[in-house]
Design an enzyme around this catalytic site. Structure first.
Site, PDB file in Angstrom:
ATOM      1  CG  ASP A  12      -1.907   1.174   1.445  1.00 12.48           C
ATOM      2  OD1 ASP A  12      -2.317   1.628   0.519  1.00 12.48           O
ATOM      3  OD2 ASP A  12      -1.841   1.551   2.757  1.00 12.48           O
ATOM      4  CG  LEU A  13       1.560   5.764  -2.008  1.00 13.56           C
ATOM      5  CD1 LEU A  13       3.236   5.377  -2.016  1.00 13.56           C
ATOM      6  CD2 LEU A  13       1.223   6.408  -3.263  1.00 13.56           C
ATOM      7  CG  ASP A  14      -1.574   7.777   2.996  1.00 13.94           C
ATOM      8  OD1 ASP A  14      -0.790   8.758   2.935  1.00 13.94           O
ATOM      9  OD2 ASP A  14      -2.764   8.113   3.672  1.00 13.94           O
ATOM     10  CB  THR A  20       0.200  11.004   0.537  1.00 18.73           C
ATOM     11  OG1 THR A  20      -0.280   9.500   0.221  1.00 18.73           O
ATOM     12  CG2 THR A  20       1.478  11.082  -0.310  1.00 18.73           C
ATOM     13  CE  LYS A  48      -7.893  10.168   9.061  1.00 24.20           C
ATOM     14  NZ  LYS A  48      -7.447   9.951  10.678  1.00 24.20           N
ATOM     15  CB  SER A 119      -1.628   2.808  -4.029  1.00 26.47           C
ATOM     16  OG  SER A 119      -2.295   3.917  -3.709  1.00 26.47           O
ATOM     17  CB  ALA A 120      -7.257   2.920  -3.430  1.00 25.25           C
ATOM     18  CE  LYS A 150      -5.850  -1.199  -0.853  1.00 23.52           C
ATOM     19  NZ  LYS A 150      -4.730  -0.476  -0.382  1.00 23.52           N
ATOM     20  CD  GLU A 174      -3.591  -1.762   2.764  1.00 20.36           C
ATOM     21  OE1 GLU A 174      -3.565  -0.878   3.668  1.00 20.36           O
ATOM     22  OE2 GLU A 174      -3.799  -1.795   1.611  1.00 20.36           O
ATOM     23  CG  ASP A 175      -1.625   2.756   7.036  1.00 25.92           C
ATOM     24  OD1 ASP A 175      -2.330   2.456   6.239  1.00 25.92           O
ATOM     25  OD2 ASP A 175      -1.834   3.900   7.593  1.00 25.92           O
TER      26      ASP A 175
END
Length: 220
Positions: A12-14, A20, A48, A119-120, A150, A174-175
């Site tokens: 995942d990215l963020d 970000t 969110k 990432s979405a 997700k 993931e976070d």
């Protein structure tokens, strides 16, 4: 799943590679000011993981402005928010990579693991570019081609396909709870960052704690 079976990692990215989310918050705050909606922590929290147009509707509704704009005007406002977000993304540098992540990417590359991004965010390629880590990723799942978000497993199943690997040879990082659920439902190993991710197979308090040895220790 045994550690020795792992061949690829889907990120995942963020919140995993960079933070970000704060840029989304800043850009939505600018838009709330423009339409005359008071920006509150509760409003920020409600956005969110919500799509761009739905977020705009929440902001308009919070200020009692839901009937003040035509659909065309709403789309223009959403575009303006995205333009502001991209301007903020363009301020990113390699210093914005979350602690430990660059070292972990180096370790994966040195040990010939497959690496893809799941990432979405449609802006993910731009974020990687400014962080100067595009070359680590052999592929990026295209969110525009996905039918479900997700916690649906689709994005992580697509990540495994990009690596030409079966699910039981892939780990996802993931976070967020929805992301962990997505990985688990795809039949992959879930690696979670943050104390509240109870369903993650492997858990770390923060990004700086991750390494191949630390993953192996929790799996064995």
């Amino acid at each position: 799943m045994k550690f020795e079976d792992l061949k690829g990692f889907a990120f995942d990215l963020d919140g995993v590679i960079a933070d970000t989310a704060r840029f989304h918050g800043q850009a939505w705050h600018q838009l709330a000011d423009k339409v005359g909606t008071e920006w509150t922590p509760e409003l920020a929290d409600s956005l969110k993981g919500v799509s761009r147009m739905d977020s705009l509707e929440l902001i308009l509704k919070a200020g009692g402005h839901e009937n003040d704009y035509s659909q065309e005007e709403k789309e223009a406002l959403a575009t303006e928010k995205n333009d502001n977000y991209i301007k903020l993304v363009e301020t990113l540098t390699p210093a914005d990579i979350l602690p430990g992540m660059k070292d972990f990417l180096d370790e994966l590359k040195e040990n010939n693991y497959h690496i893809v991004l799941a990432s979405a965010s449609k802006n993910a390629p731009k974020v990687l570019k400014y962080l100067q880590i595009t070359d680590y990723f052999e592929g990026i799942v295209d969110p525009a081609k996905l039918t479900h978000g997700k916690p649906d497993p689709e994005i992580y199943s697509e990540a495994a396909k990009l690596m030409n690997l079966p699910a039981d040879q892939v780990a996802g990082l993931e976070d967020a709870q929805a992301g962990i659920e997505s990985i688990n439902r795809a039949g992959e190993l879930s690696i979670g960052f943050g104390s509240e991710l109870k369903d993650a197979d492997v858990k770390f308090a923060e990004t700086g704690d991750v390494s191949l040895a630390a993953i192996k220790k929790q799996m064995n």
